[in-house]
Design a protein around this motif. Structure first.
Motif, PDB file in Angstrom:
ATOM      1  N   LEU B 161      24.282  12.700  28.194  1.00  0.00           N
ATOM      2  CA  LEU B 161      23.105  11.877  27.908  1.00  0.00           C
ATOM      3  C   LEU B 161      22.854  11.890  26.408  1.00  0.00           C
ATOM      4  CD1 LEU B 161      20.545  13.026  30.678  1.00  0.00           C
ATOM      5  CD2 LEU B 161      22.133  11.094  30.731  1.00  0.00           C
ATOM      6  N   ALA B 162      23.133  10.772  25.737  1.00  0.00           N
ATOM      7  CA  ALA B 162      22.945  10.686  24.286  1.00  0.00           C
ATOM      8  C   ALA B 162      21.713   9.841  24.000  1.00  0.00           C
ATOM      9  CB  ALA B 162      24.193  10.083  23.634  1.00  0.00           C
ATOM     10  N   ASP B 163      20.601  10.519  23.743  1.00  0.00           N
ATOM     11  CA  ASP B 163      19.331   9.840  23.475  1.00  0.00           C
ATOM     12  C   ASP B 163      19.208   9.628  21.961  1.00  0.00           C
ATOM     13  OD1 ASP B 163      16.702   9.072  23.041  1.00  0.00           O
ATOM     14  OD2 ASP B 163      15.878  10.433  24.566  1.00  0.00           O
ATOM     15  N   THR B 164      19.260   8.368  21.525  1.00  0.00           N
ATOM     16  CA  THR B 164      19.232   8.097  20.079  1.00  0.00           C
ATOM     17  C   THR B 164      17.883   8.444  19.453  1.00  0.00           C
ATOM     18  OG1 THR B 164      18.686   5.793  20.547  1.00  0.00           O
ATOM     19  CG2 THR B 164      21.011   6.308  20.159  1.00  0.00           C
ATOM     20  N   ASP B 165      16.843   8.565  20.259  1.00  0.00           N
ATOM     21  CA  ASP B 165      15.537   8.981  19.715  1.00  0.00           C
ATOM     22  C   ASP B 165      15.593  10.387  19.117  1.00  0.00           C
ATOM     23  OD1 ASP B 165      14.261   6.655  20.251  1.00  0.00           O
ATOM     24  OD2 ASP B 165      13.194   7.375  22.041  1.00  0.00           O
ATOM     25  N   THR B 166      16.503  11.222  19.626  1.00  0.00           N
ATOM     26  CA  THR B 166      16.574  12.596  19.106  1.00  0.00           C
ATOM     27  C   THR B 166      17.017  12.608  17.649  1.00  0.00           C
ATOM     28  OG1 THR B 166      18.862  12.908  19.856  1.00  0.00           O
ATOM     29  CG2 THR B 166      17.114  13.579  21.380  1.00  0.00           C
ATOM     30  N   LEU B 167      17.656  11.511  17.200  1.00  0.00           N
ATOM     31  CA  LEU B 167      18.138  11.477  15.810  1.00  0.00           C
ATOM     32  C   LEU B 167      16.991  11.339  14.816  1.00  0.00           C
ATOM     33  CD1 LEU B 167      21.276   9.203  16.296  1.00  0.00           C
ATOM     34  CD2 LEU B 167      21.064  11.686  16.533  1.00  0.00           C
ATOM     35  N   LYS B 168      15.810  10.896  15.314  1.00  0.00           N
ATOM     36  CA  LYS B 168      14.654  10.734  14.414  1.00  0.00           C
ATOM     37  C   LYS B 168      14.187  12.067  13.839  1.00  0.00           C
ATOM     38  CE  LYS B 168      12.821   6.748  16.959  1.00  0.00           C
ATOM     39  NZ  LYS B 168      11.778   6.371  17.956  1.00  0.00           N
ATOM     40  N   THR B 169      14.414  13.132  14.587  1.00  0.00           N
ATOM     41  CA  THR B 169      13.959  14.444  14.105  1.00  0.00           C
ATOM     42  C   THR B 169      15.098  15.218  13.428  1.00  0.00           C
ATOM     43  OG1 THR B 169      14.415  15.356  16.300  1.00  0.00           O
ATOM     44  CG2 THR B 169      12.159  14.687  15.842  1.00  0.00           C
ATOM     45  N   LEU B 170      16.233  14.551  13.268  1.00  0.00           N
ATOM     46  CA  LEU B 170      17.391  15.205  12.663  1.00  0.00           C
ATOM     47  C   LEU B 170      17.258  15.192  11.136  1.00  0.00           C
ATOM     48  CD1 LEU B 170      20.175  16.265  13.815  1.00  0.00           C
ATOM     49  CD2 LEU B 170      21.089  14.009  13.231  1.00  0.00           C
ATOM     50  N   PRO B 171      17.533  16.309  10.449  1.00  0.00           N
ATOM     51  CA  PRO B 171      17.533  16.265   8.983  1.00  0.00           C
ATOM     52  C   PRO B 171      18.503  15.188   8.492  1.00  0.00           C
ATOM     53  CG  PRO B 171      17.755  18.535   9.773  1.00  0.00           C
ATOM     54  CD  PRO B 171      17.842  17.642  10.972  1.00  0.00           C
ATOM     55  N   ARG B 172      18.129  14.514   7.402  1.00  0.00           N
ATOM     56  CA  ARG B 172      18.943  13.414   6.894  1.00  0.00           C
ATOM     57  C   ARG B 172      20.371  13.872   6.583  1.00  0.00           C
ATOM     58  NH1 ARG B 172      18.440   8.401   5.747  1.00  0.00           N
ATOM     59  NH2 ARG B 172      19.739   7.443   4.140  1.00  0.00           N
ATOM     60  N   ARG B 173      20.494  15.080   6.078  1.00  0.00           N
ATOM     61  CA  ARG B 173      21.822  15.589   5.740  1.00  0.00           C
ATOM     62  C   ARG B 173      22.736  15.629   6.975  1.00  0.00           C
ATOM     63  NH1 ARG B 173      23.100  21.724   3.579  1.00  0.00           N
ATOM     64  NH2 ARG B 173      25.366  21.457   3.614  1.00  0.00           N
ATOM     65  N   GLU B 174      22.152  15.962   8.118  1.00  0.00           N
ATOM     66  CA  GLU B 174      22.956  16.013   9.346  1.00  0.00           C
ATOM     67  C   GLU B 174      23.279  14.628   9.885  1.00  0.00           C
ATOM     68  OE1 GLU B 174      22.364  18.841  12.399  1.00  0.00           O
ATOM     69  OE2 GLU B 174      21.210  20.172  11.107  1.00  0.00           O
ATOM     70  N   LEU B 175      22.347  13.704   9.698  1.00  0.00           N
ATOM     71  CA  LEU B 175      22.637  12.324  10.103  1.00  0.00           C
ATOM     72  C   LEU B 175      23.838  11.798   9.327  1.00  0.00           C
ATOM     73  CD1 LEU B 175      21.671   9.784  11.706  1.00  0.00           C
ATOM     74  CD2 LEU B 175      20.491   9.096   9.595  1.00  0.00           C
ATOM     75  N   ILE B 176      23.819  12.027   8.027  1.00  0.00           N
ATOM     76  CA  ILE B 176      24.913  11.571   7.165  1.00  0.00           C
ATOM     77  C   ILE B 176      26.231  12.257   7.555  1.00  0.00           C
ATOM     78  CG2 ILE B 176      25.769  11.697   4.782  1.00  0.00           C
ATOM     79  CD1 ILE B 176      22.835  11.131   3.906  1.00  0.00           C
ATOM     80  N   ALA B 177      26.139  13.545   7.854  1.00  0.00           N
ATOM     81  CA  ALA B 177      27.351  14.264   8.260  1.00  0.00           C
ATOM     82  C   ALA B 177      27.973  13.603   9.496  1.00  0.00           C
ATOM     83  CB  ALA B 177      27.036  15.729   8.527  1.00  0.00           C
ATOM     84  N   GLY B 178      27.125  13.146  10.413  1.00  0.00           N
ATOM     85  CA  GLY B 178      27.628  12.489  11.624  1.00  0.00           C
ATOM     86  C   GLY B 178      28.364  11.202  11.326  1.00  0.00           C
ATOM     87  N   LEU B 179      27.944  10.520  10.270  1.00  0.00           N
ATOM     88  CA  LEU B 179      28.602   9.260   9.922  1.00  0.00           C
ATOM     89  C   LEU B 179      30.073   9.471   9.561  1.00  0.00           C
ATOM     90  CD1 LEU B 179      25.843   7.397   7.870  1.00  0.00           C
ATOM     91  CD2 LEU B 179      26.747   6.790  10.135  1.00  0.00           C
TER      92      LEU B 179
END
Lengths: 373, 373
Positions: B161-179
């Motif tokens: 279950l991949a809920d994209t809402d959980t990414l809102k609370t993710l530190p920006r550095r981790e979001l970028i790492a995922g890219l």
């Protein structure tokens, strides 16, 4: 030399059985070009390490000799072996060799299963128990204070070499323990094999090479056929692989109670088979004479037919509640619907189970456990 | 809600992707009747545990909240979780839930793989990295002081279950790492997807829900297709699954050097992808402009395009020697035969590899790593 192929698609592998295999260069040939790590224990090393080492030209850093005993099947020891594999930089195309009994096979197989998400391993079983049972089927694992084999993986070896000469240096008590699994195969699936064991028991106890190889071959063939139909012991459907656990739910409860090592696994299985036969008779699924016949064979082999004297029915119920066959909270047992036809079932009258436990745990029990028949 | 089926025969499972899935009762319905154990970390628990707990009606003894960070992916922590599962008597038909990023997913997946030789588990990835990558394909594992993910198993979840809402609370550095992993999929197998990422990078960085779900869906679909053809990353033959490791041999060397945790995995992959592109260009397999295009996209995303300043070519060579793709002593790398077409190969001129390492480890390097073109 009798050989056998365990048929599991891409994970198929051969089992070679016979006298003198450890010093047969041709069998080791495919391994000589590979990066190898061998694990054994002090008892086995004394008798068999030199010959294997010479065949494979192993240096000391590629060999680990562990203390003997079931206590080695621990999370801590698995961690130490993995440290060693990494420190000696074994790559993913390397291969582990388990030279020893079930403890070494289970422990090394587990390490092979999880090292770099799985590397090859070879089983060189040196006890009757491991030759007829634990080297076939890919169950690997370690113990936990709360239960035997509670941590593990399914991981098939690439090759099994069962040298019957290694049984000559086996303590008699361990040889007898191995016979429990041989008798199990007769009880669970082949009355013809049960007849054969009854007829050849004296030769088996005397380690006659032909009879020993035949007992191993027939046991492995039965196990291989069952494993081929249900590699991972499914929880739903036929659960065919679970049939191999005839007597084992009782046996594991005994081993948990006695502490690992005080009772040999095969000894606990001997008593467990008697209890499974007794319960099957109490349920009316087999005749009382069938149960007595099985128990008599187990007794003639020199195996225990009773649990430890200090065990109570409550000890059994508590220890059996964590059995891996428990599904949806219901205890499932492997029982005999007929002699030579085992079934996995939760559909039995618990009152009969209570009777069997009461009977086998009774201090004042009769010499024949199925005297109720 | 985009959904995807990972096709692995008996081990097939669905991935659901979208906003608000954690609070969608229908998705949790099949789990409510089962014995469950949930593992998460303190960061994720703060934002998401209450909603999941309410959906599943979990009591406190069924939940473990670990400290955050890669150091939890250890032999010791896995041992503690297994102790807990046994102490709380989870049976073989129980199910684990991994609520968190790749660390939680890898660790819990590993425990599920070896608890009672394998129990079910559900991945609820809460980082972009785990949503696009580690929750698909069944690789589980823990780290060792001598290397990342050196101990583990292949074990597929029953549901993701991949809920994209959980990414809102993710530190920006981790979001970028995922890219970095999203870009990897474009580079290794689909130039159309690479075009799409270039066109939608700003929306992805702004967490636009539709663009984010689309990037996750396309990444998961590519990974699922590759995993379906090579579930266990075969050492022989095509080794197709190894293609997913584009940039990862360099990245793992960086992570080993930097110590787990100092560089995020995705950051190391960013630099590793640049190095793989650079080497592919030096070998003449892709054009220098192709390499520059990839490196520019990685730079635009905010990812590092260089290894740590204190790393030497010798550091890389030493750390890469233990890579799981090493076969018969030869280092194999995933490189680009063309843009959008990765290959696993040991057949490259080591002098070009030395040039790439020299170039990327040079203190006085140019701002554009492929300026040699």
């Amino acid at each position: 030399m009798p050989s056998l192929q365990v048929d599991l698609g891409q994970r198929s592998y051969p089992i070679h059985i016979g006298a003198g295999l450890l010093s047969a260069p041709a069998l080791w040939q495919p391994l000589r070009a590979r990066a190898l790590r061998l694990v054994t224990d002090e008892h086995v090393a004394r008798h068999h390490l030199d010959v294997v080492r010479a065949q494979l030209d192993l240096d000391a850093s590629s060999i680990r000799v562990l203390p003997p005993g079931e206590t080695q099947k621990s999370w801590e020891q698995a961690g130490k072996l993995l440290d060693w594999l990494l420190q000696t930089r074994l790559a993913r195309d390397g291969c582990l060799i388990a030279l020893g009994g079930g403890v070494i096979g289970d422990l090394v197989g587990f390490c092979a299963a999880i090292y770099q998400r799985g590397v090859d391993f070879v089983q060189v079983p040196t006890t009757l128990l491991s030759q007829v049972d634990s080297s076939v089927g890919g169950k690997t694992g370690i113990n936990h204070p709360l239960g035997k084999n509670m941590i593990g993986a399914f991981h098939q070896p690439i090759l099994v070499l069962a040298d019957t000469d290694t049984l000559k240096t086996l303590p008699r008590r361990e040889l007898i323990a191995g016979l429990a699994e041989v008798i199990k195969y007769g009880m669970l699936g082949d009355t013809g094999f049960l007849d054969w064991i009854e007829a050849h028991l004296n030769e088996l106890l005397a380690l006659d090479p032909a009879a020993t190889a035949e007992a191993i071959r027939r046991s492995c063939a039965m196990k291989a056929a069952i494993v081929g139909r249900d590699e991972r012991e499914s929880l739903t459907g036929g659960s065919e692989r679970a049939l191999l656990n005839l007597g084992h739910t009782f046996a594991h409860a005994i081993e948990t109670h006695a502490g690992y090592g005080d009772w040999l696994h095969g000894e606990a299985v001997g008593a467990g088979l008697c209890m499974a036969a007794d319960l099957s008779a109490r349920l009316g699924w087999i005749g009382a004479a069938d149960a007595r016949r099985c128990i008599a064979l187990i007794e003639r082999s020199g195996l225990p037919t009773r649990p430890p004297a200090d065990m109570t029915p409550q000890d059994f119920m508590r220890n059996m509640a964590l059995d891996k066959k428990v599904a949806a909270g219901r205890l499932r047992l492997v029982l005999l619907r007929a002699l030579g036809r085992a079934v996995v079932t939760a559909d039995f009258d618990p009152a009969r189970l209570a009777e069997t436990l009461e009977h086998f745990c009774s201090a004042a029990h009769h010499s024949c456990p199925t005297s109720h028949g």
